[in-house]
Motif scaffolding. Structure first.
Motif, PDB file in Angstrom:
ATOM      1  N   ARG B  23     -13.241  -5.574  -5.124  1.00  0.00           N
ATOM      2  CA  ARG B  23     -14.725  -5.419  -4.245  1.00  0.00           C
ATOM      3  C   ARG B  23     -14.340  -5.812  -2.300  1.00  0.00           C
ATOM      4  NH1 ARG B  23     -17.736  -6.470  -9.025  1.00  0.00           N
ATOM      5  NH2 ARG B  23     -18.960  -8.531  -7.453  1.00  0.00           N
ATOM      6  N   GLU B  24     -13.761  -7.019  -3.043  1.00  0.00           N
ATOM      7  CA  GLU B  24     -12.881  -7.415  -1.240  1.00  0.00           C
ATOM      8  C   GLU B  24     -12.365  -6.791  -0.735  1.00  0.00           C
ATOM      9  OE1 GLU B  24     -11.759 -12.365  -0.892  1.00  0.00           O
ATOM     10  OE2 GLU B  24     -12.695 -12.246  -2.869  1.00  0.00           O
ATOM     11  N   ILE B  25     -10.673  -6.500  -1.888  1.00  0.00           N
ATOM     12  CA  ILE B  25     -10.284  -5.105  -0.959  1.00  0.00           C
ATOM     13  C   ILE B  25     -11.280  -4.462   0.072  1.00  0.00           C
ATOM     14  CG2 ILE B  25      -8.764  -3.916  -0.862  1.00  0.00           C
ATOM     15  CD1 ILE B  25      -6.999  -5.897  -2.985  1.00  0.00           C
ATOM     16  N   LEU B  26     -11.912  -3.905  -0.852  1.00  0.00           N
ATOM     17  CA  LEU B  26     -13.480  -2.571  -0.293  1.00  0.00           C
ATOM     18  C   LEU B  26     -13.632  -3.094   0.781  1.00  0.00           C
ATOM     19  CD1 LEU B  26     -13.887  -0.760  -3.871  1.00  0.00           C
ATOM     20  CD2 LEU B  26     -12.105   0.057  -2.207  1.00  0.00           C
ATOM     21  N   ASP B  27     -13.849  -4.172   0.405  1.00  0.00           N
ATOM     22  CA  ASP B  27     -15.405  -4.174   1.985  1.00  0.00           C
ATOM     23  C   ASP B  27     -13.982  -4.994   2.646  1.00  0.00           C
ATOM     24  OD1 ASP B  27     -17.540  -4.729   0.301  1.00  0.00           O
ATOM     25  OD2 ASP B  27     -17.815  -6.957   0.154  1.00  0.00           O
ATOM     26  N   LEU B  28     -13.109  -5.208   2.838  1.00  0.00           N
ATOM     27  CA  LEU B  28     -12.573  -4.980   3.890  1.00  0.00           C
ATOM     28  C   LEU B  28     -11.624  -3.490   4.401  1.00  0.00           C
ATOM     29  CD1 LEU B  28      -9.822  -8.107   3.139  1.00  0.00           C
ATOM     30  CD2 LEU B  28     -10.990  -8.118   4.976  1.00  0.00           C
ATOM     31  N   LEU B  29     -11.652  -2.683   3.726  1.00  0.00           N
ATOM     32  CA  LEU B  29     -11.339  -1.773   3.670  1.00  0.00           C
ATOM     33  C   LEU B  29     -12.180  -0.988   4.469  1.00  0.00           C
ATOM     34  CD1 LEU B  29      -8.807  -0.127   1.520  1.00  0.00           C
ATOM     35  CD2 LEU B  29      -7.926  -0.699   3.180  1.00  0.00           C
ATOM     36  N   ALA B  30     -13.065  -0.778   4.261  1.00  0.00           N
ATOM     37  CA  ALA B  30     -14.742   0.055   5.496  1.00  0.00           C
ATOM     38  C   ALA B  30     -14.610  -0.681   6.343  1.00  0.00           C
ATOM     39  CB  ALA B  30     -15.455  -1.158   4.188  1.00  0.00           C
ATOM     40  N   GLY B  31     -14.000  -1.555   7.336  1.00  0.00           N
ATOM     41  CA  GLY B  31     -13.584  -1.819   8.153  1.00  0.00           C
ATOM     42  C   GLY B  31     -12.118  -0.685   9.317  1.00  0.00           C
ATOM     43  N   GLY B  32     -12.094  -0.734   8.509  1.00  0.00           N
ATOM     44  CA  GLY B  32     -10.898   0.448   8.921  1.00  0.00           C
ATOM     45  C   GLY B  32      -9.434   0.216   7.691  1.00  0.00           C
ATOM     46  N   GLU B  33      -8.319   1.010   8.527  1.00  0.00           N
ATOM     47  CA  GLU B  33      -7.724   0.541   7.276  1.00  0.00           C
ATOM     48  C   GLU B  33      -6.736  -0.185   7.678  1.00  0.00           C
ATOM     49  OE1 GLU B  33      -4.253   4.699   7.575  1.00  0.00           O
ATOM     50  OE2 GLU B  33      -3.891   3.380   8.704  1.00  0.00           O
ATOM     51  N   ARG B  34      -5.745  -0.524   6.408  1.00  0.00           N
ATOM     52  CA  ARG B  34      -5.394  -2.225   6.679  1.00  0.00           C
ATOM     53  C   ARG B  34      -4.007  -1.563   5.959  1.00  0.00           C
ATOM     54  NH1 ARG B  34      -9.310  -2.562   9.286  1.00  0.00           N
ATOM     55  NH2 ARG B  34     -10.800  -4.523   8.911  1.00  0.00           N
ATOM     56  N   SER B  35      -2.541  -2.644   6.483  1.00  0.00           N
ATOM     57  CA  SER B  35      -1.266  -2.580   6.004  1.00  0.00           C
ATOM     58  C   SER B  35      -1.468  -3.180   4.944  1.00  0.00           C
ATOM     59  CB  SER B  35      -0.431  -3.511   6.948  1.00  0.00           C
ATOM     60  OG  SER B  35      -0.455  -4.494   7.344  1.00  0.00           O
ATOM     61  N   VAL B  36      -0.734  -3.209   3.522  1.00  0.00           N
ATOM     62  CA  VAL B  36      -1.117  -4.802   2.592  1.00  0.00           C
ATOM     63  C   VAL B  36      -0.752  -5.634   3.350  1.00  0.00           C
ATOM     64  CG1 VAL B  36       0.213  -5.212   0.701  1.00  0.00           C
ATOM     65  CG2 VAL B  36       0.461  -2.719   1.258  1.00  0.00           C
ATOM     66  N   THR B  37      -0.020  -5.466   4.073  1.00  0.00           N
ATOM     67  CA  THR B  37       0.161  -7.350   5.272  1.00  0.00           C
ATOM     68  C   THR B  37      -0.692  -7.873   5.347  1.00  0.00           C
ATOM     69  OG1 THR B  37       2.973  -6.342   5.312  1.00  0.00           O
ATOM     70  CG2 THR B  37       1.896  -9.224   6.513  1.00  0.00           C
ATOM     71  N   GLU B  38      -1.553  -7.022   6.164  1.00  0.00           N
ATOM     72  CA  GLU B  38      -2.890  -7.238   6.529  1.00  0.00           C
ATOM     73  C   GLU B  38      -3.932  -8.131   5.737  1.00  0.00           C
ATOM     74  OE1 GLU B  38      -3.370  -4.961  10.693  1.00  0.00           O
ATOM     75  OE2 GLU B  38      -3.858  -4.238   9.065  1.00  0.00           O
ATOM     76  N   LEU B  39      -3.912  -7.505   4.256  1.00  0.00           N
ATOM     77  CA  LEU B  39      -4.801  -7.622   3.073  1.00  0.00           C
ATOM     78  C   LEU B  39      -4.492  -8.796   2.532  1.00  0.00           C
ATOM     79  CD1 LEU B  39      -4.573  -3.498   1.312  1.00  0.00           C
ATOM     80  CD2 LEU B  39      -7.105  -5.007   2.972  1.00  0.00           C
ATOM     81  N   VAL B  40      -2.940  -8.831   2.261  1.00  0.00           N
ATOM     82  CA  VAL B  40      -2.374 -10.186   1.900  1.00  0.00           C
ATOM     83  C   VAL B  40      -2.989 -10.739   2.816  1.00  0.00           C
ATOM     84  CG1 VAL B  40      -0.415 -11.799   1.167  1.00  0.00           C
ATOM     85  CG2 VAL B  40      -0.583  -9.348   0.464  1.00  0.00           C
ATOM     86  N   GLU B  41      -2.514 -11.351   3.538  1.00  0.00           N
ATOM     87  CA  GLU B  41      -3.255 -12.399   4.684  1.00  0.00           C
ATOM     88  C   GLU B  41      -5.282 -12.642   4.502  1.00  0.00           C
ATOM     89  OE1 GLU B  41      -2.191 -10.999   8.463  1.00  0.00           O
ATOM     90  OE2 GLU B  41      -0.041 -11.662   8.120  1.00  0.00           O
ATOM     91  N   SER B  42      -5.840 -11.614   4.750  1.00  0.00           N
ATOM     92  CA  SER B  42      -6.584 -11.464   4.301  1.00  0.00           C
ATOM     93  C   SER B  42      -7.533 -12.075   2.986  1.00  0.00           C
ATOM     94  CB  SER B  42      -7.486 -10.399   4.987  1.00  0.00           C
ATOM     95  OG  SER B  42      -7.667  -9.860   6.423  1.00  0.00           O
ATOM     96  N   LEU B  43      -6.959 -11.545   3.038  1.00  0.00           N
ATOM     97  CA  LEU B  43      -7.246 -12.148   1.099  1.00  0.00           C
ATOM     98  C   LEU B  43      -7.087 -13.087   0.301  1.00  0.00           C
ATOM     99  CD1 LEU B  43      -6.699  -8.569  -0.782  1.00  0.00           C
ATOM    100  CD2 LEU B  43      -8.804  -9.443  -0.743  1.00  0.00           C
TER     101      LEU B  43
END
Lengths: 160, 130
Positions: B23-43
């Motif tokens: 759900r956290e990943i989906l929340d992040l993606l709700a803000g727009g496209e993200r690279s895997v690297t960005e997701l790893v950093e944010s999470l």
């Protein structure tokens, strides 16, 4: 008249759970009172679906509760359960059984948290299986409920 | 096929969104496209774990993937989520109807308490609904 129009938020944290969240513009001891006092429960529990005709509350651990609603369409809906944990005014755990499908027992944990004079009520409802959880959502006390009541009535008539 | 039976726990969107990290990943993606690297950093999770969750989300159609150079980008596809929202809507309306009435009850309790100067052990009778 209420000055706030907050809608309830419903999420599904797990396969067997429903989480309902709603904020109230009042300190939590008042929300607790509205939530647990029989003549007050009678005024809100039916929502828009009918008139609450009976509320029994024996608010102690091991005590039971039972609410009965006469729906706008004329049929009766009843729920009952038992209180498992009571810590006024912040936490209440009770079982919940819809008498039209008594095999599906729910455990409802209600939590009241207060901040700046406002209270967030959360109800975490946990069921024995995903099927039961889904049936609760499907009923929504709307069309599904009517169908299951019709089915129940037919069974009852056939048993006469 | 044994693999199918095992996969059944995560092959629909309902199950996929049951997991808090997803759900956290989906929340992040709700803000727009993200690279895997960005997701790893944010999470703040390991890349293999994030990739595992992304794989599940992709299998149920909640995310779309796009490769650009060495980077892999993910974006949200809301359709499977909308079906959950549609399914939940009548239940949510029923609950809202109930709590809206509770607002009125609580507003009365609040007014009484203010009248009584904080003394709340008396609850007025005779407040007919409506």
């Amino acid at each position: 008249m209420a000055t706030t129009t907050n809608s309830a938020k419903v999420t599904l944290p797990a396969d067997t759970q429903i989480l309902i969240t709603r904020e109230f513009d009042a300190p939590r001891h008042l929300v607790w009172k509205a939530y647990t006092t029989p003549d007050l429960i009678a005024r809100w529990w039916g929502g828009e679906h009918g008139k609450v005709t009976s509320v029994e509350v024996d608010l102690r651990v091991g005590g039971t509760w039972r609410y009965v609603l006469t729906a706008n369409e004329g049929f009766e809906v009843a729920f009952h359960g038992e209180y498992r944990e009571i810590s006024e005014p912040e936490r209440l755990v009770n079982t919940e059984i819809y008498e039209g499908a008594p095999e599906g027992v729910g455990v409802v944990t209600t939590t009241l948290t207060e901040s700046d004079g406002r209270t967030t009520l959360t109800q975490l409802c946990e069921y024995g299986s995903r099927e039961v959880r889904d049936a609760v959502i499907d009923s929504g006390m709307e069309s599904g409920m009517q169908e299951s009541m019709d089915a129940l009535e037919q069974v009852a008539v056939s048993l006469r | 096929m044994a693999a199918m039976a095992r996969a059944a726990t995560t092959t629909d969107a309902f199950n996929a969104v049951a997991e808090p990290r997803r759900r956290e990943i989906l929340d992040l993606l709700a803000g727009g496209e993200r690279s895997v690297t960005e997701l790893v950093e944010s999470l703040g999770l390991s890349q293999p774990l994030v990739s595992k969750h992304l794989r599940v989300l992709r299998e149920v159609g909640l995310v779309r993937v796009r490769d650009e150079g060495r980077q892999r980008f993910y974006r949200l596809d809301g359709k499977p989520l909308r079906s959950i929202a549609t399914w939940l809507a009548p239940f949510e309306r029923a609950m809202s109807g109930r709590f809206d009435l509770m607002d009125d009850v609580i507003a009365e309790l609040k007014a009484q308490e203010e009248d009584n100067d904080g003394d709340d052990d008396q609850l007025g009778e005779g407040h007919a609904p409506g």
